[in-house]
Design a protein around this motif. Structure first.
Motif, PDB file in Angstrom:
ATOM      1  N   SER A 246       0.815  -1.219   0.000  1.00 51.04           N
ATOM      2  CA  SER A 246       0.000   0.000   0.000  1.00 51.04           C
ATOM      3  C   SER A 246       0.845   1.263   0.000  1.00 51.04           C
ATOM      4  N   ARG A 251       2.198   1.346  -6.494  1.00 51.00           N
ATOM      5  CA  ARG A 251       0.780   1.656  -6.275  1.00 51.00           C
ATOM      6  C   ARG A 251       0.489   3.084  -6.763  1.00 51.00           C
ATOM      7  N   TRP A 276      -5.736  -2.588  -1.542  1.00 53.63           N
ATOM      8  CA  TRP A 276      -5.753  -1.438  -2.460  1.00 53.63           C
ATOM      9  C   TRP A 276      -5.982  -1.898  -3.892  1.00 53.63           C
TER      10      TRP A 276
END
Length: 319
Positions: A246, A251, A276
């Motif tokens: 995360s 990401r 996520w």
């Protein structure tokens, strides 16, 4: 190395300009130059974009003193000399060889310094493969599998030269005799991270490409890694994320790719493990994939990218 053109020099000077301690916003410079296909309005400080950054940029240009402009010209020349000494070249949004995919994003950079050869058609047909620095053995295996399939289909593989999944993507592309682009979080004269400098040299020697959106002598900083993700996403048609927590920069790139209107592909194993990633798929911001055909079937031909790029006009009201 070719001499810097007057337009290129003017762009670097605008990016160097300082007035009363304030600077031009590079995103505003890039959008205005791309939209107008000229620097005439920028040099006069006439910027139709209505954002706060545009107003500030116009103010900087209009209030800059003769001494400020002299310093800007001197920095432009100094940075270009440093780039040429390192064997690097320059392209700007006003040059025909500026990467096509990168023209399609709202936060495109005003220039790129690069080593290697630009290849408009091959690089328009490209996919970014990214992931965590703390790669697991399975993540390494998955990255290699994806890259082999992409290179088998003659796609250019883009990544960020970072330790872990990024380095694996570059190395596997080289092992498959494919083309790869490394996007730096630093200036072109300072390959970062140091542990991957030899890999960077191997990329150039193989006929690949190293690019940087920063001044050639710039050192990496906390904020430059996010800017690196912008270009890694923007220069590609889509992003494949192999492994990412995360807090990973991968990401962030998945989010940026979605914001850029690019394809976002998340491996099934990543979606299973990371909340996520599950949320991105549930919100239809990404596609969970298990086989390469699910990626390549969604990648446009270079001709299609060129057609869209020729028609692009960035609307200031959306910024």
């Amino acid at each position: 190395m070719p001499e810097m053109t007057s337009t290129q020099r003017q762009m670097l000077a605008l990016c160097s300009l300082v007035s009363a301690g304030d600077r031009c916003d590079w995103g505003v410079l890039a959008r205005q130059a791309h939209r107008e296909r000229s620097l005439d309005g920028l040099v006069a400080g006439d910027i139709p974009e209505t954002s706060a950054n545009a107003h500030r940029t116009g103010w900087v240009i209009k209030t800059a003193s003769a001494e400020s402009w002299t310093a800007a010209w001197e920095r432009a020349d100094s940075e270009y000399r440093a780039a040429t000494a390192a064997g690097a070249r320059l392209t700007t949004v006003l040059d025909d060889d500026f990467p096509l995919n990168l023209r399609l994003i709202h936060n495109l950079p005003p220039f790129l310094f690069y080593r290697g050869d630009l290849d408009a058609d091959r690089d328009a047909h490209s996919v970014a493969v990214v992931g965590t620095r703390s790669a697991t053995p399975d993540g390494i295996h998955q990255a290699r599998r994806v890259v082999r399939s992409l290179t088998d289909r003659s796609l250019t593989v883009t990544s960020g030269l970072a330790i872990g999944i990024d380095a694996t993507a570059h190395r596997e592309t080289l092992a498959c005799s494919g083309r790869t682009i490394a996007v730096l979080p630093s200036g072109i004269t300072r390959l970062a991270p140091a542990a991957n400098r030899d890999l960077g040299e191997d990329i150039v020697a193989s006929g690949g490409l190293i690019v940087s959106q920063f001044f050639p002598t710039a050192t990496p900083a906390r904020w430059t890694f996010g800017k690196r993700n912008e270009v890694t996403s923007g220069i590609s048609q889509g992003t494949v994320v192999i492994e990412a927590s995360s807090t990973s920069g991968a990401r962030m790139q998945a989010r940026l790719a979605y914001e850029h209107g690019k394809r976002v592909f998340l491996l099934d194993t990543l979606v299973t493990e990371q909340p996520w990633a599950q949320q991105m798929v549930q919100r239809r911001r990404a596609v969970a994939v298990s086989c390469i055909d699910e990626i390549t079937s969604r990648i446009a031909s270079p001709d299609r990218v060129r057609d869209v790029s020729d028609l692009l006009h960035v609307e200031p009201a959306l910024l």
